[in-house]
Design a protein around this motif. Structure first.
Motif, short mmCIF file in Angstrom:
data_model
loop_
_atom_site.label_atom_id
_atom_site.label_comp_id
_atom_site.label_asym_id
_atom_site.label_seq_id
_atom_site.Cartn_x
_atom_site.Cartn_y
_atom_site.Cartn_z
N ASN A 139 0.83 -1.21 0.00
CA ASN A 139 0.00 0.00 0.00
C ASN A 139 0.86 1.26 0.00
OD1 ASN A 139 -2.10 -1.77 0.10
ND2 ASN A 139 -2.68 -1.34 2.20
N LEU A 140 1.95 1.22 0.74
CA LEU A 140 2.88 2.35 0.74
C LEU A 140 3.46 2.57 -0.65
CD1 LEU A 140 4.53 1.53 4.14
CD2 LEU A 140 3.63 3.78 3.58
N VAL A 141 3.87 1.48 -1.28
CA VAL A 141 4.44 1.58 -2.63
C VAL A 141 3.39 2.09 -3.61
CG1 VAL A 141 5.38 0.25 -4.57
CG2 VAL A 141 6.19 -0.18 -2.24
N ALA A 142 2.15 1.59 -3.50
CA ALA A 142 1.09 2.01 -4.42
C ALA A 142 0.80 3.50 -4.29
CB ALA A 142 -0.17 1.19 -4.16
N VAL A 143 0.73 3.99 -3.05
CA VAL A 143 0.39 5.40 -2.83
C VAL A 143 1.54 6.31 -3.26
CG1 VAL A 143 -0.15 7.15 -1.09
CG2 VAL A 143 -1.27 4.92 -1.01
N GLU A 144 2.78 5.94 -2.93
CA GLU A 144 3.90 6.82 -3.30
C GLU A 144 4.05 6.90 -4.81
OE1 GLU A 144 7.57 3.58 -2.71
OE2 GLU A 144 6.74 4.67 -0.99
N ARG A 145 3.71 5.80 -5.50
CA ARG A 145 3.75 5.84 -6.96
C ARG A 145 2.61 6.70 -7.52
NH1 ARG A 145 4.93 -0.52 -8.66
NH2 ARG A 145 7.12 -0.60 -7.96
N ALA A 146 1.41 6.53 -6.94
CA ALA A 146 0.25 7.29 -7.42
C ALA A 146 0.45 8.80 -7.22
CB ALA A 146 -1.01 6.82 -6.72
#
Length: 345
Positions: A139-146
Motif C-alpha cells: 500500500n505504501l508503494v502504491a500510494v507513493e507511486r500514485a
C-alpha cells in the motif's frame, strides 16, 4: 456467530492485487521501512517529549494477506465478547449455527479485503500483549507511486505517524487499558431489544440512502444503529480517537525540513488525495464504514493539538496524558480553549 477462518480466506481471495515489484525492490522496501521506524522514534521523542520505555513491540512489515491475518486476530479478540452477548440474548437455531457463522465470516472478509488495500500502517495491541507496529508495504508503494512523491521521504513520513501511536500507548501506561475498557463499555451499552433494533434499522436505511447520494454525515452505519447509551460511549471514544490520531498527524507534520525535505509536497498531494477520494463505489463504501469520520478525526484532532500547543506550549498540552479525566471530550476537540480552561484553569 463469526467464522474467522472463513473471514480470512474470503479476505485473501478478494484483496486487490498488489503493485508489481521485483524481489530486490521488495527486499529494499522492507529494509528501508525498518530503518525509517528507528529514525522516526528519535524524532517522535523530541517532538512529543514523551518518554518511551524499552521497545518491546515488534515492527512487522507485511503484505496485504499479512495485514488481514493480523486484523482477523484483532477483530476476533474485540468482537467475541459481543457475539457471546448476542448468543446469551437469543441462542441461534441449528441452521443459524451451521450457516450463519460462515455468512458473517464472508461479510467480515469482504470488509477486510477492502481495507487491506487502504491501510498504510497500524499500531495493533488487541491480539498481541506487547503490541505490534504493522507497515503495509504494497500500500505504501502504491500510494507513493500514485502521488509521485519521494519514496524514502514518504515512508519516513508514514512511520512518524505510526511510531507516535506506539509511543502514546507505551509512554502513557494507562492508555491501553483505557481503550480496552471503553470497548467493553461499548459492548455493554449495545441494546439488543428486538423492537429497539427494528426502529434503529429505519435510521440505517435512511443513512444508506444518504450515503448512496453522497449526502451522508460520514459517520457510517454503526452510528445509525446506536442507541442513546451507545452514542454516549461512542462520543467518548470519538474524542479519544481524535486526540491520538490528531496528535500523530501533528507530529508527522512538525518535523523540520532537514528531516523530510519533500514534506510540503507530500502533505499537499496526500491532502488532495483525501479530499478527492476514489471512484464512486469506493466513496460509498468509505461513507458506509465511517472512514470519512476517521478523516475528520485526523483534521480536527491535529487542529486541537496545534491550537493548544500554540496557547500553552507543549508541556501544557502534555497534561492531556495525565489521566482519562484530562482527555478532551468530543466537544472540546473543536473547542480547544474549553479544554485549556477546564484542565489548566
Amino acid at each position: 456467530m463469526v467464522d474467522w477462518s472463513v473471514a480470512e480466506r474470503s479476505a485473501r481471495a478478494l484483496a486487490p492485487q498488489p503493485p508489481e515489484v521485483t524481489p530486490d525492490q521488495a527486499q529494499a522496501t522492507v529494509q528501508e521501512l525498518r530503518q525509517a521506524t528507528e529514525r522516526a522514534a528519535d524524532q517522535v521523542a523530541e517532538l512529543t517529549r514523551l518518554t518511551e520505555p524499552a521497545v518491546t513491540a515488534a515492527t512487522v512489515v507485511v503484505d496485504r494477506p499479512g495485514w488481514i491475518a493480523a486484523n482477523v486476530a484483532s477483530m476476533s479478540t474485540v468482537m467475541d465478547p459481543l457475539t457471546e452477548k448476542l448468543v446469551e440474548t437469543k441462542r441461534p437455531g441449528k441452521l443459524t449455527s451451521a450457516v450463519g457463522g460462515r455468512v458473517t465470516g464472508a461479510q467480515a472478509g469482504a470488509l477486510l479485503a477492502f481495507l487491506s488495500g487502504k491501510v498504510l500502517g497500524q499500531y495493533e495491541f488487541f491480539s498481541v500483549r506487547n503490541g505490534q507496529l504493522l507497515l503495509v508495504a504494497p500500500n505504501l508503494v502504491a500510494v507513493e507511486r500514485a502521488l509521485k512523491v519521494d519514496p524514502s521521504d514518504f515512508r519516513l513520513w508514514v512511520c512518524l505517524h505510526e511510531v507516535t501511536h506506539r509511543v502514546q500507548f507505551t509512554a502513557v501506561p494507562w492508555m491501553r487499558e483505557h481503550m480496552l475498557t471503553e470497548i467493553q463499555a461499548l459492548t455493554d451499552a449495545i441494546d439488543l431489544d428486538p423492537d429497539a433494533v427494528r426502529e434503529r434499522l429505519k435510521s440505517m436505511v435512511t443513512e444508506l440512502a444518504k450515503a448512496a447520494r453522497g449526502s451522508g454525515d460520514g459517520n457510517g452505519l454503526l452510528t445509525a444503529l446506536a442507541s442513546p447509551e451507545t452514542r454516549a460511549v461512542m462520543d467518548r471514544v470519538t474524542g479519544f480517537m481524535s486526540l491520538i490520531e490528531g496528535h500523530a498527524e501533528y507530529v508527522m507534520n512538525a518535523v523540520p525540513p532537514s528531516v523530510i525535505p519533500s514534506q510540503g509536497d507530500i502533505e499537499r498531494k496526500f491532502a488532495a488525495r483525501r479530499r478527492r477520494g476514489a471512484n464512486p463505489l469506493d466513496r460509498l463504501l468509505r461513507s458506509l464504514l465511517g472512514m470519512d469520520a476517521k478523516t475528520r478525526q485526523y483534521t480536527q484532532g491535529s487542529q486541537f493539538v496545534r491550537s493548544v500547543v500554540d496557547q500553552i506550549g507543549l508541556d501544557g498540552f502534555n497534561a492531556v496524558w495525565t489521566s482519562k479525566e484530562t482527555l478532551p471530550t468530543k466537544a472540546e476537540i473543536t473547542a480547544p480553549a474549553d479544554w485549556v480552561k477546564r484542565v489548566h484553569g
